[in-house]
Scaffold this motif. Structure first.
Motif, PDB file in Angstrom:
ATOM      1  N   PRO A  80       0.765  -1.049  -0.001  1.00  0.00           N
ATOM      2  CA  PRO A  80       0.039  -0.025  -0.063  1.00  0.00           C
ATOM      3  C   PRO A  80       0.774   1.123   0.098  1.00  0.00           C
ATOM      4  O   PRO A  80       0.442   2.161  -0.682  1.00  0.00           O
ATOM      5  N   ILE A  81       2.025   1.143   0.789  1.00  0.00           N
ATOM      6  CA  ILE A  81       2.670   2.503   0.910  1.00  0.00           C
ATOM      7  C   ILE A  81       3.525   2.512  -0.392  1.00  0.00           C
ATOM      8  O   ILE A  81       3.805   3.690  -0.982  1.00  0.00           O
ATOM      9  N   VAL A  82       3.922   1.465  -1.087  1.00  0.00           N
ATOM     10  CA  VAL A  82       4.891   1.426  -2.308  1.00  0.00           C
ATOM     11  C   VAL A  82       3.898   2.238  -3.248  1.00  0.00           C
ATOM     12  O   VAL A  82       4.258   2.875  -4.106  1.00  0.00           O
ATOM     13  N   ALA A  83       2.563   1.662  -3.358  1.00  0.00           N
ATOM     14  CA  ALA A  83       1.669   2.080  -4.388  1.00  0.00           C
ATOM     15  C   ALA A  83       1.463   3.720  -4.383  1.00  0.00           C
ATOM     16  O   ALA A  83       1.273   4.239  -5.272  1.00  0.00           O
ATOM     17  N   LEU A  84       1.252   4.116  -2.969  1.00  0.00           N
ATOM     18  CA  LEU A  84       1.282   5.460  -2.930  1.00  0.00           C
ATOM     19  C   LEU A  84       2.663   6.417  -3.156  1.00  0.00           C
ATOM     20  O   LEU A  84       2.339   7.255  -3.950  1.00  0.00           O
ATOM     21  N   ILE A  85       3.798   5.849  -2.787  1.00  0.00           N
ATOM     22  CA  ILE A  85       5.014   6.490  -3.307  1.00  0.00           C
ATOM     23  C   ILE A  85       4.957   6.662  -5.018  1.00  0.00           C
ATOM     24  O   ILE A  85       5.185   7.675  -5.474  1.00  0.00           O
ATOM     25  N   ARG A  86       4.448   5.588  -5.664  1.00  0.00           N
ATOM     26  CA  ARG A  86       4.519   5.730  -6.970  1.00  0.00           C
ATOM     27  C   ARG A  86       3.490   6.409  -7.693  1.00  0.00           C
ATOM     28  O   ARG A  86       3.848   6.830  -8.691  1.00  0.00           O
ATOM     29  N   LEU A  87       2.359   6.502  -6.921  1.00  0.00           N
ATOM     30  CA  LEU A  87       1.380   7.252  -7.532  1.00  0.00           C
ATOM     31  C   LEU A  87       1.615   8.672  -7.416  1.00  0.00           C
ATOM     32  O   LEU A  87       1.703   9.636  -8.284  1.00  0.00           O
ATOM     33  N   LEU A  88       2.311   9.090  -6.322  1.00  0.00           N
ATOM     34  CA  LEU A  88       2.989  10.528  -6.032  1.00  0.00           C
ATOM     35  C   LEU A  88       4.092  10.614  -7.141  1.00  0.00           C
ATOM     36  O   LEU A  88       4.017  12.095  -7.523  1.00  0.00           O
ATOM     37  N   ALA A  89       4.843   9.828  -7.328  1.00  0.00           N
ATOM     38  CA  ALA A  89       5.934  10.035  -8.382  1.00  0.00           C
ATOM     39  C   ALA A  89       5.282  10.123  -9.688  1.00  0.00           C
ATOM     40  O   ALA A  89       5.852  11.138 -10.439  1.00  0.00           O
TER      41      ALA A  89
END
Length: 238
Positions: free
Chosen positions: A194-203
């Protein structure tokens, strides 16, 4: 003392390349050098504690990556430096030596503990330190000194170096990165998805110019963000 998968990854990088003269520094007991010989490379080795080296058929010299290594300029076609930069006082000097020792077009493979994967980022947030760079109490230092027979540099991680610093020093010294790798996938990475997905969405939402300036896509890549315990960079001396 290298982690499983590290030497395999390095050999996978080198196998397709022409055979040539390679320096392995730090060389440890010679585990990587033995495999490089089996692949047909001519191998020279260097280490701060050359007395620990176990191969009889390979030249070993004493040398410190924080200083000047005992070889002539542009002596080597390849240089492997695994799990060494985090142990020395002056990583920038090591990068200058990499450039000095390699011929133009020579290949450099370096590895350090991956302090920027998602698990280590959480440990830093929660505890203020990562797995490989813990506080060193007097008791801890005494134990390390005893366990390593006074050769503290073998075990003490003095300088945490992430992808950002590695890339900066490589480019500053005239290297072009060819690939970024991880030693292995970690079994518990799914916990952080979930956190990885958030980081990549922000990217993805970051403006293109800022993504280029801040290496956003690289920092969210699998080898960096979802890497194992070690990050491996392959670069060429321009």
């Amino acid at each position: 003392m290298s982690r499983p998968g590290l030497h395999n990854t390095v050999l996978d990088i080198l196998k397709p390349l022409p055979r040539g003269l390679i320096l392995d520094c730090p060389a440890g007991e010679g585990a990587l050098a033995e495999r490089l010989l089996a692949e047909g490379f001519s191998v020279r080795c260097c280490d701060l504690y050359s007395e620990l080296f176990r191969l009889d058929n390979v030249e070993i010299k004493r040398g410190d990556l924080s200083g000047i290594l005992p070889y002539a300029t542009q002596s080597f076609d390849y240089l492997t430096s695994l799990d060494g930069l985090e142990h020395i006082d002056s990583p920038p000097q090591a990068f200058r030596e990499y450039r000095r020792l390699l011929k133009p077009g020579g290949h450099l493979i370096i590895s350090v503990p991956n302090i920027m994967n998602i698990e280590e980022r959480f440990k830093w947030l929660l505890f203020g330190y990562t797995s490989h760079f813990k506080p060193l109490s007097e008791q801890s230092k005494t134990k390390i000194n005893y366990d390593c027979a006074g050769k503290d540099e073998i075990a003490v991680h003095a300088n945490p170096i992430g992808y950002n610093e590695l890339r900066y020093y490589l480019e500053k010294n005239g290297f072009a990165i060819q690939g970024v790798y991880r030693d292995r996938k970690k079994a518990n990475q799914w916990l952080y998805w979930p956190i990885v997905a958030l980081i990549r969405l922000l990217a993805k939402l970051t403006p293109p110019a800022r993504r280029r300036d801040r290496w956003t896509e690289e920092l969210a890549s699998d080898p960096v963000l979802l890497g194992g315990n070690t990050i491996i960079l392959h670069s060429i001396r321009l």
